[in-house]
Design a protein around this motif. Structure first.
Motif, PDB file in Angstrom:
ATOM      1  N   LEU A 182       0.816  -1.206   0.000  1.00  0.00           N
ATOM      2  CA  LEU A 182       0.000   0.000   0.000  1.00  0.00           C
ATOM      3  C   LEU A 182       0.855   1.263   0.000  1.00  0.00           C
ATOM      4  CD1 LEU A 182      -2.587   1.652   0.266  1.00  0.00           C
ATOM      5  CD2 LEU A 182      -2.658   1.063   2.700  1.00  0.00           C
ATOM      6  N   HIS A 183       1.955   1.234   0.751  1.00  0.00           N
ATOM      7  CA  HIS A 183       2.831   2.398   0.825  1.00  0.00           C
ATOM      8  C   HIS A 183       4.273   1.929   0.718  1.00  0.00           C
ATOM      9  CE1 HIS A 183       3.451   1.116   5.028  1.00  0.00           C
ATOM     10  NE2 HIS A 183       2.138   0.982   5.074  1.00  0.00           N
ATOM     11  N   THR A 184       5.160   2.854   0.402  1.00  0.00           N
ATOM     12  CA  THR A 184       6.587   2.565   0.316  1.00  0.00           C
ATOM     13  C   THR A 184       7.321   3.530   1.244  1.00  0.00           C
ATOM     14  OG1 THR A 184       7.025   4.128  -1.484  1.00  0.00           O
ATOM     15  CG2 THR A 184       6.266   1.918  -2.103  1.00  0.00           C
ATOM     16  N   SER A 185       8.626   3.418   1.291  1.00  0.00           N
ATOM     17  CA  SER A 185       9.400   4.330   2.142  1.00  0.00           C
ATOM     18  C   SER A 185       9.334   5.764   1.628  1.00  0.00           C
ATOM     19  CB  SER A 185      10.863   3.875   2.216  1.00  0.00           C
ATOM     20  OG  SER A 185      11.426   3.786   0.918  1.00  0.00           O
ATOM     21  N   SER A 234      -4.340  -0.679  -8.892  1.00  0.00           N
ATOM     22  CA  SER A 234      -3.657  -1.975  -8.858  1.00  0.00           C
ATOM     23  C   SER A 234      -4.617  -3.101  -8.481  1.00  0.00           C
ATOM     24  CB  SER A 234      -2.477  -1.931  -7.886  1.00  0.00           C
ATOM     25  OG  SER A 234      -2.897  -1.808  -6.537  1.00  0.00           O
ATOM     26  N   LYS A 235      -5.541  -2.823  -7.564  1.00  0.00           N
ATOM     27  CA  LYS A 235      -6.511  -3.848  -7.174  1.00  0.00           C
ATOM     28  C   LYS A 235      -7.596  -4.022  -8.232  1.00  0.00           C
ATOM     29  CE  LYS A 235      -4.768  -5.054  -3.179  1.00  0.00           C
ATOM     30  NZ  LYS A 235      -4.228  -6.402  -2.957  1.00  0.00           N
ATOM     31  N   GLU A 291      -2.147   8.502  -2.535  1.00  0.00           N
ATOM     32  CA  GLU A 291      -2.378   9.873  -2.989  1.00  0.00           C
ATOM     33  C   GLU A 291      -3.742  10.402  -2.530  1.00  0.00           C
ATOM     34  OE1 GLU A 291      -0.759   7.312  -6.452  1.00  0.00           O
ATOM     35  OE2 GLU A 291      -2.403   7.228  -4.993  1.00  0.00           O
ATOM     36  N   LYS A 292      -3.746  11.648  -2.072  1.00  0.00           N
ATOM     37  CA  LYS A 292      -5.002  12.317  -1.723  1.00  0.00           C
ATOM     38  C   LYS A 292      -5.490  13.213  -2.853  1.00  0.00           C
ATOM     39  CE  LYS A 292      -4.164  12.287   3.260  1.00  0.00           C
ATOM     40  NZ  LYS A 292      -4.025  13.116   4.493  1.00  0.00           N
ATOM     41  N   LYS A 293      -4.603  13.522  -3.810  1.00  0.00           N
ATOM     42  CA  LYS A 293      -4.979  14.372  -4.942  1.00  0.00           C
ATOM     43  C   LYS A 293      -4.138  13.997  -6.153  1.00  0.00           C
ATOM     44  CE  LYS A 293      -1.923  18.013  -3.194  1.00  0.00           C
ATOM     45  NZ  LYS A 293      -1.835  19.425  -2.780  1.00  0.00           N
ATOM     46  N   ILE A 294      -4.601  14.400  -7.335  1.00  0.00           N
ATOM     47  CA  ILE A 294      -3.941  14.044  -8.582  1.00  0.00           C
ATOM     48  C   ILE A 294      -2.494  14.520  -8.604  1.00  0.00           C
ATOM     49  CG2 ILE A 294      -3.925  14.479 -11.081  1.00  0.00           C
ATOM     50  CD1 ILE A 294      -6.963  14.520 -10.992  1.00  0.00           C
ATOM     51  N   GLU A 295      -2.241  15.679  -8.023  1.00  0.00           N
ATOM     52  CA  GLU A 295      -0.890  16.232  -8.041  1.00  0.00           C
ATOM     53  C   GLU A 295       0.129  15.331  -7.346  1.00  0.00           C
ATOM     54  OE1 GLU A 295      -3.639  19.777  -8.410  1.00  0.00           O
ATOM     55  OE2 GLU A 295      -3.611  17.837  -7.391  1.00  0.00           O
ATOM     56  N   SER A 296      -0.330  14.416  -6.496  1.00  0.00           N
ATOM     57  CA  SER A 296       0.577  13.533  -5.754  1.00  0.00           C
ATOM     58  C   SER A 296       0.905  12.251  -6.517  1.00  0.00           C
ATOM     59  CB  SER A 296      -0.041  13.168  -4.402  1.00  0.00           C
ATOM     60  OG  SER A 296      -0.273  14.325  -3.631  1.00  0.00           O
ATOM     61  N   PHE A 297       0.274  12.055  -7.667  1.00  0.00           N
ATOM     62  CA  PHE A 297       0.517  10.821  -8.421  1.00  0.00           C
ATOM     63  C   PHE A 297       1.986  10.723  -8.815  1.00  0.00           C
ATOM     64  CE2 PHE A 297       0.844   8.345 -12.342  1.00  0.00           C
ATOM     65  CZ  PHE A 297       0.163   7.196 -11.981  1.00  0.00           C
ATOM     66  N   ASP A 298       2.574   9.545  -8.583  1.00  0.00           N
ATOM     67  CA  ASP A 298       3.980   9.302  -8.883  1.00  0.00           C
ATOM     68  C   ASP A 298       4.074   7.990  -9.654  1.00  0.00           C
ATOM     69  OD1 ASP A 298       7.011   9.959  -7.958  1.00  0.00           O
ATOM     70  OD2 ASP A 298       6.664   7.802  -7.875  1.00  0.00           O
ATOM     71  N   SER A 299       4.670   8.027 -10.829  1.00  0.00           N
ATOM     72  CA  SER A 299       4.677   6.844 -11.694  1.00  0.00           C
ATOM     73  C   SER A 299       5.478   5.686 -11.096  1.00  0.00           C
ATOM     74  CB  SER A 299       5.218   7.201 -13.083  1.00  0.00           C
ATOM     75  OG  SER A 299       6.544   7.680 -13.006  1.00  0.00           O
ATOM     76  N   ASP A 300       6.562   5.976 -10.375  1.00  0.00           N
ATOM     77  CA  ASP A 300       7.351   4.903  -9.763  1.00  0.00           C
ATOM     78  C   ASP A 300       6.552   4.195  -8.669  1.00  0.00           C
ATOM     79  OD1 ASP A 300       9.542   5.383 -11.375  1.00  0.00           O
ATOM     80  OD2 ASP A 300      10.501   6.751  -9.961  1.00  0.00           O
ATOM     81  N   TYR A 301       5.857   4.972  -7.875  1.00  0.00           N
ATOM     82  CA  TYR A 301       5.000   4.402  -6.826  1.00  0.00           C
ATOM     83  C   TYR A 301       3.890   3.557  -7.453  1.00  0.00           C
ATOM     84  CZ  TYR A 301       1.296   4.558  -3.199  1.00  0.00           C
ATOM     85  OH  TYR A 301       0.300   4.243  -2.299  1.00  0.00           O
ATOM     86  N   PHE A 302       3.258   4.091  -8.500  1.00  0.00           N
ATOM     87  CA  PHE A 302       2.207   3.358  -9.191  1.00  0.00           C
ATOM     88  C   PHE A 302       2.731   2.027  -9.721  1.00  0.00           C
ATOM     89  CE2 PHE A 302       0.186   2.289 -13.276  1.00  0.00           C
ATOM     90  CZ  PHE A 302      -1.116   2.065 -12.845  1.00  0.00           C
ATOM     91  N   ASN A 303       3.893   2.065 -10.375  1.00  0.00           N
ATOM     92  CA  ASN A 303       4.453   0.838 -10.947  1.00  0.00           C
ATOM     93  C   ASN A 303       4.832  -0.177  -9.872  1.00  0.00           C
ATOM     94  OD1 ASN A 303       4.225   1.557 -13.672  1.00  0.00           O
ATOM     95  ND2 ASN A 303       6.146   2.713 -13.632  1.00  0.00           N
ATOM     96  N   THR A 304       5.280   0.306  -8.717  1.00  0.00           N
ATOM     97  CA  THR A 304       5.605  -0.596  -7.607  1.00  0.00           C
ATOM     98  C   THR A 304       4.359  -1.320  -7.124  1.00  0.00           C
ATOM     99  OG1 THR A 304       7.491   0.720  -6.857  1.00  0.00           O
ATOM    100  CG2 THR A 304       6.459  -0.736  -5.232  1.00  0.00           C
TER     101      THR A 304
END
Length: 239
Positions: A81-84, A155-156, A89-102
């Motif tokens: 669910l989370h990484t280090s 992811s789910k 994300e609480k908003k679109i601006e927080s989207f991170d592709s590396d986190y998504f891919n993980t």
């Protein structure tokens, strides 16, 4: 006396380890697969270590089924669910592709690769086998009313779609298997730890309780060619 044989993948996690203990308690031969060895000593347990690469997954599944031709259940308990570096994300601006891919790799690719790896066994065995992966209610598209948590939700949802699609194929190929997606609720584990302050005590479940419910509902599935998307109470979740 050993009554069944079960494969538990992600056996070093909170739910995985609790499920191993639950199945051992019910005189099941458990094949536990994890990144590191788990500290459980029991005559009915066999352990395998994996780095969760596709090569490792394929090799271990082949080895397991060669030694154990009769497997009643395969349960994939991996999840993130989370990484280090990132939190949901609480908003679109927080989207991170590396986190998504993980999250996509851990929550979607790994469980589906295990299904792919065990397909030769599922296609050849006469033994009915339940294949379960941990999903989440938050992966339901129709139930999304709060927004946020883009990467985890996606992811789910992707996992759900892969399993629903696979169920169509397994039915067409007359495979003697049942696919299940199981929402464990909020479990007291590392995954939920940062969010537990917002969870009522009665809604924070122990890994032991979740394992008991999971084991119970794995044993009560109807082999009807459909994939079941259920929660810890056995209630159906809308896609």
């Amino acid at each position: 006396m050993i009554q069944e044989t079960a494969v538990v993948i992600g056996a070093s996690g909170a739910i995985g380890k609790a499920l191993v203990n639950e199945k051992l308690k019910n005189h099941t031969h458990v094949i536990a697969v994890s990144r590191a060895s788990i500290n459980i000593k029991h005559p009915y347990i066999t352990m395998y270590e994996t780095d969760y690469s596709q090569k490792s997954i394929m090799a271990i599944a082949d080895r397991i089924t060669r030694v154990n031709p009769k497997i009643n259940s395969i349960t994939v308990c991996n999840g993130a669910l989370h990484t280090s570096e990132n939190m949901p994300e609480k908003k679109i601006e927080s989207f991170d592709s590396d986190y998504f891919n993980t999250l996509l790799h851990v929550n979607t690719v790994i469980p589906f690769t295990w299904l792919q790896a065990f397909m030769p066994h599922l296609m050849s065995t006469e033994m009915p086998c339940v294949f379960t992966a941990l999903s989440a209610r938050i992966g339901s598209i129709s139930d999304n009313r709060l927004g946020g948590w883009y990467s985890y939700r996606a992811s789910k949802a992707a996992l759900n779609m892969l399993f629903k699609t696979a169920a169509v194929e397994l039915k067409r190929r007359k495979c003697n298997a049942k696919l299940v997606l199981f929402h464990p609720g909020t479990t007291d584990s590392k995954l939920s730890k940062p969010f537990q302050n917002n969870v009522p005590p009665e809604k924070l479940f122990s890994p032991t309780f979740v394992a008991e419910q999971l084991n119970k509902f794995e044993h009560s599935r109807e082999f009807n060619g459909e994939v079941d998307f259920i929660d810890w109470q056995g209630e159906t979740i809308n896609w």
